[in-house]
Design an enzyme around this catalytic site. Sequence first.
Site, mmCIF file in Angstrom:
data_model
loop_
_atom_site.group_PDB
_atom_site.id
_atom_site.type_symbol
_atom_site.label_atom_id
_atom_site.label_comp_id
_atom_site.label_asym_id
_atom_site.label_seq_id
_atom_site.Cartn_x
_atom_site.Cartn_y
_atom_site.Cartn_z
ATOM 1 N N SER A 113 0.823 -1.215 0.000
ATOM 2 C CA SER A 113 0.000 0.000 0.000
ATOM 3 C C SER A 113 0.851 1.257 0.000
ATOM 4 O O SER A 113 1.616 1.497 -0.917
ATOM 5 C CB SER A 113 -0.969 -0.020 1.180
ATOM 6 O OG SER A 113 -1.885 1.046 1.096
ATOM 7 N N HIS A 114 0.735 2.063 1.054
ATOM 8 C CA HIS A 114 1.405 3.363 1.123
ATOM 9 C C HIS A 114 2.788 3.272 1.745
ATOM 10 O O HIS A 114 3.441 4.300 1.941
ATOM 11 C CB HIS A 114 0.536 4.334 1.925
ATOM 12 C CG HIS A 114 0.182 3.809 3.286
ATOM 13 N ND1 HIS A 114 -0.656 2.746 3.452
ATOM 14 C CD2 HIS A 114 0.560 4.191 4.518
ATOM 15 C CE1 HIS A 114 -0.785 2.498 4.750
ATOM 16 N NE2 HIS A 114 -0.052 3.344 5.414
ATOM 17 N N ASP A 277 -1.769 6.867 -3.657
ATOM 18 C CA ASP A 277 -0.696 6.162 -2.945
ATOM 19 C C ASP A 277 -0.102 5.037 -3.779
ATOM 20 O O ASP A 277 -0.335 4.937 -4.981
ATOM 21 C CB ASP A 277 -1.223 5.629 -1.615
ATOM 22 C CG ASP A 277 -2.182 4.457 -1.790
ATOM 23 O OD1 ASP A 277 -2.891 4.439 -2.813
ATOM 24 O OD2 ASP A 277 -2.226 3.575 -0.916
ATOM 25 N N ASP A 279 -0.542 1.732 -4.180
ATOM 26 C CA ASP A 279 -1.349 0.811 -4.980
ATOM 27 C C ASP A 279 -2.635 1.423 -5.497
ATOM 28 O O ASP A 279 -3.485 0.726 -6.047
ATOM 29 C CB ASP A 279 -1.655 -0.464 -4.181
ATOM 30 C CG ASP A 279 -2.536 -0.199 -2.967
ATOM 31 O OD1 ASP A 279 -2.473 0.902 -2.399
ATOM 32 O OD2 ASP A 279 -3.289 -1.118 -2.576
ATOM 33 N N ASP A 281 -5.238 3.022 -3.939
ATOM 34 C CA ASP A 281 -6.526 2.961 -3.260
ATOM 35 C C ASP A 281 -6.772 4.119 -2.287
ATOM 36 O O ASP A 281 -7.839 4.187 -1.675
ATOM 37 C CB ASP A 281 -6.702 1.613 -2.541
ATOM 38 C CG ASP A 281 -5.689 1.369 -1.432
ATOM 39 O OD1 ASP A 281 -4.822 2.228 -1.202
ATOM 40 O OD2 ASP A 281 -5.760 0.293 -0.796
ATOM 41 N N ARG A 282 -5.820 5.033 -2.157
ATOM 42 C CA ARG A 282 -6.015 6.181 -1.271
ATOM 43 C C ARG A 282 -5.946 7.477 -2.064
ATOM 44 O O ARG A 282 -5.440 7.513 -3.182
ATOM 45 C CB ARG A 282 -4.963 6.195 -0.155
ATOM 46 C CG ARG A 282 -4.997 4.948 0.708
ATOM 47 C CD ARG A 282 -3.991 5.016 1.834
ATOM 48 N NE ARG A 282 -3.960 3.757 2.562
ATOM 49 C CZ ARG A 282 -3.851 3.656 3.880
ATOM 50 N NH1 ARG A 282 -3.766 4.742 4.605
ATOM 51 N NH2 ARG A 282 -3.827 2.476 4.468
ATOM 52 N N LYS A 376 -11.242 0.530 -1.566
ATOM 53 C CA LYS A 376 -11.170 1.981 -1.683
ATOM 54 C C LYS A 376 -10.500 2.312 -3.014
ATOM 55 O O LYS A 376 -9.754 1.502 -3.549
ATOM 56 C CB LYS A 376 -10.423 2.593 -0.500
ATOM 57 C CG LYS A 376 -9.147 1.900 -0.068
ATOM 58 C CD LYS A 376 -8.656 2.499 1.240
ATOM 59 C CE LYS A 376 -7.413 1.780 1.771
ATOM 60 N NZ LYS A 376 -7.751 0.536 2.492
#
Length: 543
Positions: A113-114, A277, A279, A281-282, A376
Amino acid sequence: MPMQTVRTDPIEGQKPGTSGLRKKTAVFKRPHFLENYVQSIFDGIGGVGGRTLVVGGDGRYFNDDAIQIILRMAAANGAARCIVGRGGIMSTPAVSHLIRLRQAHGGLILSASHNPGGPEADFGLKYNGPNGGPATEAVTDKIYQRTQQITIYRITASGGVDIDTLGLHDHQGMEVEIVDPVADYVALMERLFDFDKIAALFAGGFTMRFDAMHAVTGPYARAILEERLGAAEGTVVNGVPSADFGGGHPDPNPIWAKGLMDVMYGAEALDFGAASDGDGDRNMIVGKGCYVTPSDSLALLTAKAHLAPAYKGGLAGVARSMPTSRAVDHVAEKLGIGCFETPTGWKFFGNLLDAGKVTLCGEESAGTGSDHVREKDGLWAVLLWLNILAESQKSVADLLADLWAEHGRCYYSRHDYEDVEAEKAYAMMDGLRAKLPSLAGSEAGKLSVEMADEFAYHDPVDGSHSAGQGIRVAFTNGARAVFRLSGTGTEGATIRLYLEQMETDPDKLAMQPEEALADIREAAMQLSDLTAMTGREAPDVIT
């Protein structure tokens, strides 16, 4: 089929969480570690024989090598087909969409992720189910149990697969379909939003910067914003995915996206700024000299979603994670729709979305989404903002001012104390937990405690119960403090302290957040003994 059955040892203490398993890249590269975990996933979901899987990642270091291992193992375990993004690239929401579109059994997403990427940084892997959403707790428990029992894994003995060429490939009897990772996602966005209206906004001189943070959304943002909607060339910056995210930290907040913040608060600020971010999703939303908190963004999108074609009929309901501010609660009440408070983790939203109880959902950690996928979706949130801006012909600041005037302003901030020694972090939480029965009616600084508890959630869809989801302290003046330990890091512990204060006095809607939250911060620090227990005088990051 040339196949190897490799004998191995169980993985100790590697329980996957909401976002799958995240560890240092070096841990995933240890002999047999990734293979053990992939086999445990396959076994934990009842096998992959004859099934179709979607595979993609955010392009971070080790992404390509890991995908080759996954494909060889899928073939050895009898999978019928793997659908892979060209070059191994696919955003998390795009994987979710493709699982649903192709009716695949599930998907493997390679991302932390982030978190930063690189040989010395982080790597991750998670399984998403047939609905396109993160695996349920029942499934992750089965995967974990297999990691404790595994003695063999299956992998083909042959070489890798060409994942850079579009089309069908054969790998030892398993079809590998390499797809354009962007095309299907763009088609979905075109169905949700009024692209012609947004294009007219750009044609009228509207200016924007989208910071892809050297991560996966770069190709998606360029295809949609610059090529399809006509935004000026160069609107998307840092748009080429990098194995180490350009040496940066792909977390869309004012600290790590400082370059974007400098532009949006500078003398030549643009009309709109956004970031996503690692991947995809944010999201982070910024207006001209105006940062939008994720909590306010969720509230604003809930209030104005009907301006986009996909949501013109209204919303079934809305959901937020418990630490997310209660700003959206006030909007939902005014709209007459349900508002659900869930633990942190998108899988809890997935049940509500599948049951048709909610249409939008969001987390304070910059995640927002809707029923179009079961993750998300950072770029989706940006496009919904653009659709609202195009329809309303108002600025970001004006839209927020309208929101606060109608529903009140929920001042909000998150303080992250990162890489705290785990023993100290748990001791602080245990100490606060022990105080809970006696906190109601007590004084903390200038405030009086009204209620204190440890959040537990009873899922209205599947009846499952999730306890220990964070400590909540509510004060008589409407303020609230929340304490949680985060599970997104790969070492130590992160203590997250969330502060919020609802304000409805028109004369106090333009205060600085630090001023509005000063008393609640003092009370929270006093109640938790955080500094004394951890030695931390100040947070590492404030958002």
